[in-house]
Enzyme design. Structure first.
Site, PDB file in Angstrom:
ATOM      1  N   ARG A 219       0.827  -1.207   0.000  1.00  0.00           N
ATOM      2  CA  ARG A 219       0.000   0.000   0.000  1.00  0.00           C
ATOM      3  C   ARG A 219       0.865   1.261   0.000  1.00  0.00           C
ATOM      4  NH1 ARG A 219      -4.318  -3.384   2.830  1.00  0.00           N
ATOM      5  NH2 ARG A 219      -3.170  -3.264   4.796  1.00  0.00           N
ATOM      6  N   PHE A 235     -12.726  -5.872  -3.249  1.00  0.00           N
ATOM      7  CA  PHE A 235     -12.533  -6.667  -2.039  1.00  0.00           C
ATOM      8  C   PHE A 235     -11.886  -5.773  -0.979  1.00  0.00           C
ATOM      9  CE2 PHE A 235     -12.031  -9.396  -5.785  1.00  0.00           C
ATOM     10  CZ  PHE A 235     -13.003 -10.365  -5.574  1.00  0.00           C
ATOM     11  N   ASP A 257     -17.204  -4.327  -1.511  1.00  0.00           N
ATOM     12  CA  ASP A 257     -17.047  -5.504  -0.661  1.00  0.00           C
ATOM     13  C   ASP A 257     -18.419  -6.119  -0.426  1.00  0.00           C
ATOM     14  OD1 ASP A 257     -14.515  -6.519   1.162  1.00  0.00           O
ATOM     15  OD2 ASP A 257     -16.444  -7.097   2.033  1.00  0.00           O
ATOM     16  N   CYS A 346      -3.234 -13.902  -2.304  1.00  0.00           N
ATOM     17  CA  CYS A 346      -2.676 -14.434  -1.056  1.00  0.00           C
ATOM     18  C   CYS A 346      -2.728 -15.961  -1.052  1.00  0.00           C
ATOM     19  CB  CYS A 346      -3.420 -13.859   0.146  1.00  0.00           C
ATOM     20  SG  CYS A 346      -5.188 -14.225   0.180  1.00  0.00           S
TER      21      CYS A 346
END
Length: 404
Positions: A219, A235, A257, A346
């Protein structure tokens, strides 16, 4: 048969099959059930979480581990020396882990313990200032649960410790799931500072331990891409990307989201950082929202796609690859002609070079070209164990998407 030395109590032995000690000698701490000589040391003879001396087939001791006869990973090594996994060893490992984080981070907001990479397999601890949120994911760590709490109190002096033991991996270990206050008091909301931004998160009912510290470094890289830009945060959870984009000069950030609670918290976080007017939220399935935005001919200068793991198990690989390609293709269809797509994964089952390959295939399908600008991975508070590829899991690809 050889024990380590007289300092180790009379622990049971776990004998390996012939030649199954090679990976352990190379530093890998996991022992799979098919590597155990079950004729000499039947797994059924061990209690879940029992500590043992691991010996090679020739009887030479290799170190200490804890066992779970009901798990595919039948044993996890926690030391090559003679010290049992107890309060004293946990305190020692915590101090080593803490010294790294204090060297790297200006404020006490980070992952303090990252399992095997910090010498504490089956334990994760995230730090929110004076509040600690931990996950115990193996029978071996569950067996020393009280020692873990005592060690955390001794080393960190927290005001509260919450156990978020609601992770599905506990079921694979034969453990019950639940959320429990283990020490002191933990409020419904706690604050953290990431890259100078303040976020208020919910450790009791948020995802994982409440926040995803592993993306902090990625970020940081966002700043160079978003000034004056219209940003779409997919998301979004509680606005980690979108809020920081606004702080770095984005004209607007739209957080998408499926969780109404997460989006409410994203709006709270935008307000905490003085950028509430620039944040908009859309609740719904991200794939459906993207299709709607495409039909409405919405366009964004920057799209961030940071989904949950689409590949959680090996059998999910084919469906997961299709999902990664599909979401990136939809994201490209709402990008401006000269737009930035930051795509993440991830899933440790997704090989590092596979994500840009899937993105390129998506770009070709929608007649766009792509430039790869940079790559990101998990932050240093999520260290990688060199022998365990699964600990090197987070991928971020920064790309420029242009007309073909």
């Amino acid at each position: 048969m050889t024990s380590l030395n007289a300092d180790v109590p009379n622990l049971a032995l776990l004998r390996l099959k012939k030649n199954e000690d090679r990976r352990l000698r190379a530093g890998h701490p996991w022992i799979y059930s098919n590597e155990v000589d079950t004729q000499a040391t039947p797994l059924t003879g061990f209690a879940p979480g029992q500590q043992v001396v691991v010996v090679a087939n020739n009887g030479k001791a290799m170190g200490l581990a804890y066992v779970n006869p009901h798990s595919l990973i039948a044993a996890r090594m926690f030391g090559r020396g003679e010290h049992l996994l107890d309060r004293s060893l946990i305190v020692h490992r915590l101090k080593i882990a803490l010294s790294l984080r204090e060297r790297l981070f200006p404020t006490p907001h980070y992952r303090l313990v990252h399992g095997e990479a910090d010498g504490l397999p089956g334990l994760v601890v995230d730090r929110y200032g004076d509040v600690l949120v931990a996950q115990v994911t193996t029978a071996g760590m569950e067996a020393v649960r009280e020692a873990i709490i005592e060690a955390l109190v001794k080393v960190l002096r927290p005001t509260g410790i919450l156990l978020r033991n609601d992770t599905p991996s506990r079921e694979l270990e034969g453990l019950e799931k639940g959320i429990e206050l283990a020490y002191g008091e933990v409020p419904e909301e706690v604050d953290l500072i990431e890259n100078g931004a303040t976020f208020r998160v919910r450790p009791w009912d948020g995802q994982k331990t409440g926040w995803f510290f592993d993306q902090a470094d990625n970020r940081v890289r966002l700043a160079r891409y978003v000034k004056g830009a219209r940003v779409l945060d997919l998301f979004s959870y509680m606005g980690g990307w979108g809020v920081q984009a606004l702080r770095h000069g984005a004209s607007e950030a739209v957080c998408v989201d499926a969780s109404a609670l997460a989006l409410t918290q994203a709006r709270v976080n935008a307000g905490l950082n003085g950028v509430g007017e620039g944040l908009r939220t859309l609740e719904g399935d991200v794939f459906e929202v993207l299709r709607g935005l495409r039909e409405e001919r919405e366009r964004f200068d920057v799209v961030v796609c940071d989904p949950p793991a689409f590949i959680k198990r090996r059998k999910d690989v084919e469906a997961g690859l299709a999902a990664y390609r599909r979401v990136n293709q939809l994201a490209m269809q709402v990008l401006a002609r000269d737009g930035i797509l930051i795509s993440c994964s991830c899933s440790h089952h997704l090989q590092r070079d596979k994500l840009p390959e899937l993105m390129w295939a998506a770009a070709r399908h929608v007649d766009r070209s792509m430039q790869i600008l940079e790559f990101g991975r998990q932050g240093a508070d999520h260290p990688v164990h060199p022998a365990i590829p699964e600990t090197d899991y987070l991928k971020a690809v920064y790309t420029r998407i242009l007309p073909a």
